[in-house]
Design an enzyme around this catalytic site. Structure first.
Site, PDB file in Angstrom:
ATOM      1  CG  ASN A   1      -6.299   0.289  -0.117  1.00 56.12           C
ATOM      2  OD1 ASN A   1      -5.202   0.312  -0.681  1.00 56.12           O
ATOM      3  ND2 ASN A   1      -6.430  -0.017   1.155  1.00 56.12           N
TER       4      ASN A   1
ATOM      5  CG  HIS B   1      -1.836  -1.150   1.311  1.00 54.51           C
ATOM      6  ND1 HIS B   1      -3.070  -1.150   0.677  1.00 54.51           N
ATOM      7  CD2 HIS B   1      -1.719  -2.360   1.905  1.00 54.51           C
ATOM      8  CE1 HIS B   1      -3.683  -2.314   0.909  1.00 54.51           C
ATOM      9  NE2 HIS B   1      -2.886  -3.073   1.646  1.00 54.51           N
ATOM     10  CG  PHE B   2       3.871   2.186  -2.532  1.00 54.88           C
ATOM     11  CD1 PHE B   2       4.223   1.473  -1.388  1.00 54.88           C
ATOM     12  CD2 PHE B   2       4.668   2.056  -3.662  1.00 54.88           C
ATOM     13  CE1 PHE B   2       5.352   0.649  -1.362  1.00 54.88           C
ATOM     14  CE2 PHE B   2       5.800   1.247  -3.644  1.00 54.88           C
ATOM     15  CZ  PHE B   2       6.145   0.539  -2.502  1.00 54.88           C
ATOM     16  NE  ARG B   3      -1.619   3.281   3.552  1.00 55.31           N
ATOM     17  CZ  ARG B   3      -2.462   2.289   3.826  1.00 55.31           C
ATOM     18  NH1 ARG B   3      -3.450   1.983   2.988  1.00 55.31           N
ATOM     19  NH2 ARG B   3      -2.335   1.595   4.935  1.00 55.31           N
TER      20      ARG B   3
ATOM     21  CG  ASN C   1      -8.171  -5.089   9.313  1.00 58.32           C
ATOM     22  OD1 ASN C   1      -8.114  -5.172  10.532  1.00 58.32           O
ATOM     23  ND2 ASN C   1      -8.785  -4.107   8.690  1.00 58.32           N
TER      24      ASN C   1
ATOM     25  CG  HIS D   1      -9.038  -7.988   2.989  1.00 51.76           C
ATOM     26  ND1 HIS D   1      -8.120  -7.070   3.428  1.00 51.76           N
ATOM     27  CD2 HIS D   1      -9.690  -8.408   4.093  1.00 51.76           C
ATOM     28  CE1 HIS D   1      -8.222  -6.937   4.751  1.00 51.76           C
ATOM     29  NE2 HIS D   1      -9.179  -7.737   5.174  1.00 51.76           N
TER      30      HIS D   1
ATOM     31  CG  HIS E   1      -3.838 -10.180   4.153  1.00 48.26           C
ATOM     32  ND1 HIS E   1      -5.132 -10.638   4.141  1.00 48.26           N
ATOM     33  CD2 HIS E   1      -3.877  -8.914   3.664  1.00 48.26           C
ATOM     34  CE1 HIS E   1      -5.911  -9.677   3.672  1.00 48.26           C
ATOM     35  NE2 HIS E   1      -5.183  -8.635   3.373  1.00 48.26           N
TER      36      HIS E   1
ATOM     37  CG  HIS F   1      -2.004   3.443   8.921  1.00 48.78           C
ATOM     38  ND1 HIS F   1      -2.975   3.883   8.051  1.00 48.78           N
ATOM     39  CD2 HIS F   1      -2.114   2.092   8.971  1.00 48.78           C
ATOM     40  CE1 HIS F   1      -3.652   2.827   7.587  1.00 48.78           C
ATOM     41  NE2 HIS F   1      -3.144   1.736   8.123  1.00 48.78           N
TER      42      HIS F   1
ATOM     43  CG  ASP G   1      -1.350  -6.026   4.240  1.00 51.37           C
ATOM     44  OD1 ASP G   1      -1.607  -5.038   3.510  1.00 51.37           O
ATOM     45  OD2 ASP G   1      -2.130  -6.433   5.122  1.00 51.37           O
TER      46      ASP G   1
END
Ligand SMILES: [Zn+2]
Length: 430
Positions: free
Chosen positions: A101, A69-71, A284, A185, A238, A315, A311
């Site tokens: 996402n 997740h590189f946001r 999660n 997921h 995951h 944050h 994963d």
């Protein structure tokens, strides 16, 4: 630092594809592996050739992580594609697959192009999955044809489980037609009270409902049945429970085209870490019990679980400082993947180095059809050079990611990346 000709001398070269497992010299030129031999005379090479002495170190295919997740776009206060790629290079990864996402989500060609174009500036290979459904709402399929044409390597709504069976069925039929993997997921929200904390000892400790193992079992069971029906290629992300591992094992034996990912944290930690570290070990699906941790390691060892995927979920400190049930789930993982694998899979005798390397590169590259995960003349010069012996304390100031949400800060780690070479260039040097 980045010269176009590099000679890597005396390394212990491991190639899971050909089975090569011995001391070799490797010559890199123009982004490719030009030559592999027992001895390559450096005097025969052009002036300016960079020589790396890899004596006593392992030289393996650059790691491939199909779950980061590189946001970016949308949440660049957590991470962006440049800092994410830096963290990847530092961890020995030369190819990563971004999850979709972001904000906007990667449900459209423009956002996909933005991500891939920015990724192309990083020095490593940044790929992306596109969404299964518009806005990750679980209701309408994206235009999967044009997303594939624009470069999507797979489809996922990772972060949000796909609840509607009819939508999953349609998505499987379409992805089968497009011959791309669909990754899932697997957490049934109908049985979860609080995300990120295992229902059991940890949830009781915090006095909350938590997330039961049944959430994962329900959805993996459903998707195995749908994959049987459609013949789609599916990737269970995951995986966290022993029952989930067993379901995948049986489905594979029955001929289902099913694959699975395990994170380093799920084979390294249990819910005890959530009790100790709170939000820093909230993710999660949650960390489970010791028997689950062992089953995940066992699944990797026997090939039930194909891939280690981090994963990597950055944050901000402010977000993780919120109270447990309000803080977001996830931890960063790119820079600790190798040492955690060394300590929990290699040193414990569960895996041998060659199959570990396959689970960190070759298997993922095959599933997502990436030209990576092997070391051969004429192949891409995507290489990691590391040792499995160095011990050091993992410090916050050493982290390349923009975020530092991980329970491993202050821990002693073992196994260290010395060089990461991608497309023939040194993208990380210790
Ligand atoms: Zn996920």
């Amino acid at each position: 630092m980045d010269r176009s000709v590099i000679l890597i001398k005396n390394g212990h070269v491991i190639d899971p594809v050909s089975g090569l497992d011995g001391i070799r010299d490797v010559l890199v030129s123009d982004g490719k592996i030009a030559k592999i031999a027992e001895k390559i005379d450096e005097k025969s090479l052009a002036e300016g050739t960079e020589v790396i002495d890899a004596g006593e170190k392992i030289v393996a295919p650059g790691f491939v992580d199909v779950h980061v997740h590189f946001r970016d776009p949308g949440f660049t206060e957590k991470e962006d594609i440049y800092t994410g790629a830096k963290a990847a290079a530092k961890g020995g990864f030369t190819s990563v697959v971004m999850m979709a996402n972001t904000k906007p989500t990667i449900d459209n060609v423009d956002t996909l192009k933005y991500v891939l174009d920015k990724g192309a500036e990083t020095g490593i290979n940044v790929y992306a999955c596109a969404n299964v459904t518009m806005g990750m709402k679980g209701e309408t399929l994206t235009d999967m044809d044009s997303l594939k044409a624009a470069g999507a390597v797979g489809f996922t709504d990772d972060g949000i489980p796909l609840v509607r069976e009819d939508i999953v069925l349609k998505a499987m039929e379409k992805s089968k037609e497009l011959d791309l993997p669909l990754s899932f997921h697997e957490e049934d929200p109908s049985v979860i009270e609080n995300n990120g904390i295992n229902r059991g000892k940890a949830s009781e400790h915090f006095g909350i409902g938590g997330s039961p193992r049944q959430a994962e079992i329900n959805m993996i069971s459903r998707d195995i049945e749908l994959a049987k029906k459609t013949g789609a290629v599916i990737d269970i992300q995951h995986i966290s429970t022993k029952e989930g591992v067993e379901l995948v094992r049986q489905a594979k034996a029955a001929g289902v085209n099913i694959h699975a990912e395990a994170t380093p944290h799920h084979f390294s930690l249990t819910e005890e870490a959530a009790i100790e570290h709170g939000t820093m070990a909230k993710m999660n699906p949650p960390l489970r019990e010791e028997a689950d941790r062992q089953a995940v390691a066992e699944g990797l060892a026997d090939g039930t679980i194909d891939m280690i995927a981090t994963d990597h979920a950055p944050h901000t400190a402010e977000e993780k400082a919120r109270e447990l049930t309000k803080a977001p789930s996830g931890i960063i993982g790119l820079e600790t993947a190798l040492p955690l694998a060394v300590m929990n899979l290699l040193d414990t005798g569960k895996m041998r180095i060659r199959s570990l390397m396959a689970s960190m590169s070759t298997n993922a590259a095959r599933l997502y059809k990436l030209d990576a995960g092997y070391i051969a003349e004429g192949g891409p010069a995507d290489i990691v050079i590391f040792d499995t012996d160095s011990k050091y304390v993992y410090r916050k100031e050493d982290i390349a990611s923009k975020a530092s949400n991980t329970p491993f800060i202050g821990c002693e780690l073992k196994g260290k990346v010395h060089y990461t070479i991608c497309k023939g260039r040194i993208v990380y040097k210790a």
